[in-house]
Motif scaffolding. Sequence first.
Motif, PDB file in Angstrom:
ATOM      1  N   ASN A 299     -63.201 -55.632 -34.822  1.00 21.31           N
ATOM      2  CA  ASN A 299     -63.622 -55.735 -33.429  1.00 21.31           C
ATOM      3  C   ASN A 299     -64.683 -56.839 -33.274  1.00 21.31           C
ATOM      4  OD1 ASN A 299     -64.474 -55.301 -30.792  1.00 21.31           O
ATOM      5  ND2 ASN A 299     -64.511 -53.070 -30.968  1.00 21.31           N
ATOM      6  N   ALA A 300     -65.725 -56.772 -34.118  1.00 19.08           N
ATOM      7  CA  ALA A 300     -66.837 -57.730 -34.018  1.00 19.08           C
ATOM      8  C   ALA A 300     -66.338 -59.160 -34.221  1.00 19.08           C
ATOM      9  CB  ALA A 300     -67.906 -57.385 -35.051  1.00 19.08           C
ATOM     10  N   LEU A 301     -65.463 -59.357 -35.186  1.00 18.40           N
ATOM     11  CA  LEU A 301     -64.968 -60.718 -35.470  1.00 18.40           C
ATOM     12  C   LEU A 301     -64.105 -61.240 -34.330  1.00 18.40           C
ATOM     13  CD1 LEU A 301     -64.087 -60.433 -39.254  1.00 18.40           C
ATOM     14  CD2 LEU A 301     -65.669 -62.089 -38.241  1.00 18.40           C
ATOM     15  N   GLN A 302     -63.210 -60.376 -33.829  1.00 18.64           N
ATOM     16  CA  GLN A 302     -62.348 -60.836 -32.733  1.00 18.64           C
ATOM     17  C   GLN A 302     -63.166 -61.179 -31.489  1.00 18.64           C
ATOM     18  OE1 GLN A 302     -59.750 -57.420 -32.661  1.00 18.64           O
ATOM     19  NE2 GLN A 302     -58.129 -58.424 -33.837  1.00 18.64           N
ATOM     20  N   ARG A 303     -64.304 -60.466 -31.305  1.00 19.09           N
ATOM     21  CA  ARG A 303     -65.160 -60.769 -30.141  1.00 19.09           C
ATOM     22  C   ARG A 303     -65.966 -62.043 -30.329  1.00 19.09           C
ATOM     23  NH1 ARG A 303     -65.152 -56.990 -26.306  1.00 19.09           N
ATOM     24  NH2 ARG A 303     -64.079 -55.115 -26.986  1.00 19.09           N
ATOM     25  N   ARG A 304     -66.510 -62.231 -31.541  1.00 13.78           N
ATOM     26  CA  ARG A 304     -67.411 -63.362 -31.744  1.00 13.78           C
ATOM     27  C   ARG A 304     -66.676 -64.675 -32.018  1.00 13.78           C
ATOM     28  NH1 ARG A 304     -72.704 -63.370 -33.247  1.00 13.78           N
ATOM     29  NH2 ARG A 304     -72.922 -61.839 -31.586  1.00 13.78           N
ATOM     30  N   ALA A 305     -65.398 -64.593 -32.424  1.00 15.40           N
ATOM     31  CA  ALA A 305     -64.684 -65.790 -32.864  1.00 15.40           C
ATOM     32  C   ALA A 305     -64.614 -66.870 -31.780  1.00 15.40           C
ATOM     33  CB  ALA A 305     -63.272 -65.410 -33.299  1.00 15.40           C
ATOM     34  N   ALA A 306     -64.734 -68.130 -32.213  1.00 14.07           N
ATOM     35  CA  ALA A 306     -64.450 -69.249 -31.310  1.00 14.07           C
ATOM     36  C   ALA A 306     -62.941 -69.324 -31.110  1.00 14.07           C
ATOM     37  CB  ALA A 306     -64.965 -70.543 -31.919  1.00 14.07           C
ATOM     38  N   VAL A 307     -62.223 -68.937 -32.146  1.00 17.83           N
ATOM     39  CA  VAL A 307     -60.772 -68.913 -32.056  1.00 17.83           C
ATOM     40  C   VAL A 307     -60.226 -67.935 -33.101  1.00 17.83           C
ATOM     41  CG1 VAL A 307     -60.725 -71.040 -33.427  1.00 17.83           C
ATOM     42  CG2 VAL A 307     -58.656 -70.286 -32.338  1.00 17.83           C
ATOM     43  N   VAL A 308     -59.192 -67.201 -32.709  1.00 21.36           N
ATOM     44  CA  VAL A 308     -58.498 -66.309 -33.640  1.00 21.36           C
ATOM     45  C   VAL A 308     -57.132 -66.919 -33.933  1.00 21.36           C
ATOM     46  CG1 VAL A 308     -57.267 -64.085 -33.746  1.00 21.36           C
ATOM     47  CG2 VAL A 308     -59.690 -64.143 -33.123  1.00 21.36           C
ATOM     48  N   TRP A 326     -57.377 -59.391 -25.650  1.00 26.42           N
ATOM     49  CA  TRP A 326     -58.052 -58.404 -24.795  1.00 26.42           C
ATOM     50  C   TRP A 326     -59.566 -58.655 -24.775  1.00 26.42           C
ATOM     51  CZ3 TRP A 326     -57.602 -55.438 -20.881  1.00 26.42           C
ATOM     52  CH2 TRP A 326     -58.478 -54.374 -20.655  1.00 26.42           C
ATOM     53  N   LYS A 327     -60.080 -59.199 -25.875  1.00 29.70           N
ATOM     54  CA  LYS A 327     -61.530 -59.447 -25.975  1.00 29.70           C
ATOM     55  C   LYS A 327     -61.903 -60.806 -25.397  1.00 29.70           C
ATOM     56  CE  LYS A 327     -61.527 -56.324 -29.797  1.00 29.70           C
ATOM     57  NZ  LYS A 327     -60.386 -56.147 -30.662  1.00 29.70           N
ATOM     58  N   GLY A 328     -60.956 -61.454 -24.758  1.00 25.89           N
ATOM     59  CA  GLY A 328     -61.262 -62.745 -24.143  1.00 25.89           C
ATOM     60  C   GLY A 328     -61.341 -63.871 -25.151  1.00 25.89           C
ATOM     61  N   THR A 329     -60.696 -63.692 -26.295  1.00 24.45           N
ATOM     62  CA  THR A 329     -60.711 -64.753 -27.309  1.00 24.45           C
ATOM     63  C   THR A 329     -59.328 -65.393 -27.386  1.00 24.45           C
ATOM     64  OG1 THR A 329     -62.339 -63.519 -28.577  1.00 24.45           O
ATOM     65  CG2 THR A 329     -61.143 -65.238 -29.755  1.00 24.45           C
ATOM     66  N   PRO A 330     -59.254 -66.709 -27.215  1.00 26.11           N
ATOM     67  CA  PRO A 330     -57.940 -67.356 -27.283  1.00 26.11           C
ATOM     68  C   PRO A 330     -57.364 -67.292 -28.697  1.00 26.11           C
ATOM     69  CG  PRO A 330     -59.614 -68.846 -26.391  1.00 26.11           C
ATOM     70  CD  PRO A 330     -60.335 -67.642 -26.922  1.00 26.11           C
ATOM     71  N   VAL A 331     -56.055 -67.121 -28.770  1.00 29.42           N
ATOM     72  CA  VAL A 331     -55.378 -67.003 -30.066  1.00 29.42           C
ATOM     73  C   VAL A 331     -54.427 -68.191 -30.257  1.00 29.42           C
ATOM     74  CG1 VAL A 331     -53.819 -65.567 -31.462  1.00 29.42           C
ATOM     75  CG2 VAL A 331     -55.507 -64.480 -29.944  1.00 29.42           C
ATOM     76  N   ILE A 332     -54.460 -68.719 -31.487  1.00 25.80           N
ATOM     77  CA  ILE A 332     -53.460 -69.712 -31.891  1.00 25.80           C
ATOM     78  C   ILE A 332     -52.439 -68.952 -32.723  1.00 25.80           C
ATOM     79  CG2 ILE A 332     -53.040 -71.805 -33.239  1.00 25.80           C
ATOM     80  CD1 ILE A 332     -56.008 -72.542 -32.823  1.00 25.80           C
ATOM     81  N   GLY A 333     -51.235 -68.830 -32.207  1.00 24.66           N
ATOM     82  CA  GLY A 333     -50.235 -68.014 -32.894  1.00 24.66           C
ATOM     83  C   GLY A 333     -49.070 -68.852 -33.378  1.00 24.66           C
TER      84      GLY A 333
END
Length: 415
Positions: A299-308, A326-333
Amino acid sequence: MDTTLSEAPFRLVSVADYEPLIGAEAADRLLRKAERLRDFHVVNVNSTYYGGGVAELLSSLTLLMNASGIRTGWRVIEGRPDFFSITKKMHNALQGAEINLSEQKKRIYEEVVYENAVRMHLDHDVVIVHDPQPLPLVRHFRRRAPWIWRCHVDLSEPNAELWRYLAPMVENYDAVVVSLPEYAQKLTTPQRFIMPAINPFSTTNKELSEGEIDERLSRYGIPTDLPLVVQVSRFDRWKDPEGVIRAFRIAREQADCTLVLVGNVATDDPEGQEVFESLHDCEEERIRILSVQDTALVNALQRRAAVVLQKSIREGFGLTVAEAMWKGTPVIGGRVGGIRHQIEDGVDGFLVETVEQAAERIVQLVKDPDLHRRMGEKARATVGRRFLMTRLMEDWLDLIDSFETDFRLRAAPGG
Ligand code: UDP
């Protein structure tokens, strides 16, 4: 023997908790559908209590269904290491890998599932069997209720030899559920499509304060002086951890950042430890690779990440993608499987096909906080609209209800 629960020392998340997120109309509709199936007895069978998306889904969905008056159980099959080694090879082959399917392997697989069947005593109104590990169960019961096989893997190109072996077992079921129409197979059994979803109130997804995030990251010595690039995944080659490390190394030539790979090893996945160990040599001050089972850290990492990142090579559906969004972090998939339906490229995240493309997108997101914010807002809205647990529960209730009507008609005199 009275087996009903007598007290409630903890509060269960219920549909009412979702109302502020999904609106009163959707919540009421779901409760009405649940009422139609009140006291129904449903059971899910899979092969692990933790590690991996299926366990994550079942732990939330079964509780939400119980909180809504539908008695929904969850059983886990047991097996020796040789059984799970075979079923992991099957999992890989369903996603397109080669497999050496000897008679001895088939025998171990079928025998262990038979032994589980003997111990299982299933007399429910609906039986939902998840993934290939417990698939042969259906053969060992006289079916008086619908049996549904829910396959979570990316079935876009299953190994033909394995599929020839499994298909007759699959056809013993009353329905097959996969995540996307493109995973549909040539089968006589009806096929339905249901995408997974996340529980916004779980330890993985609930709101955290900045202080709680700091505390959790510092517990693992994760440096926060530079932007964090994060991938959260079981240690599995399909998740392409090597590709993530290569992309990070290219990206950091243009943007200072720290990479954190966090993974766990599921009990039904004997290859995880090997994949984790193969990454040891890549570790350095700015490349942290952690094998832990800590959903608060996720949870903490997904929230703090500049990018996941979720740079998978195959992915039935990526819960980690929905969790970060959901945590407002953009994902590169990776532009594969379910991820292509979760991210709208360039709108609420990015889809990539190569390490170089991933590197380019990392640089872009790390250097442009405004882009991060705009994409992140859209990402959260996408998950709110399409990937919350209430939507998943509604899809299941609709399917169960349609079978219920069908079975009732067949059971009726003259039916
Ligand atoms: N997960 C976790 N800890 C880890 C790695 C993964 O709790 O170290 C969780 C992750 O948050 C997600 C699930 O495991 O809820 C993985 O689901 P996904 O659909 O992304 O992939 P799967 O493992 O099912 O292939």
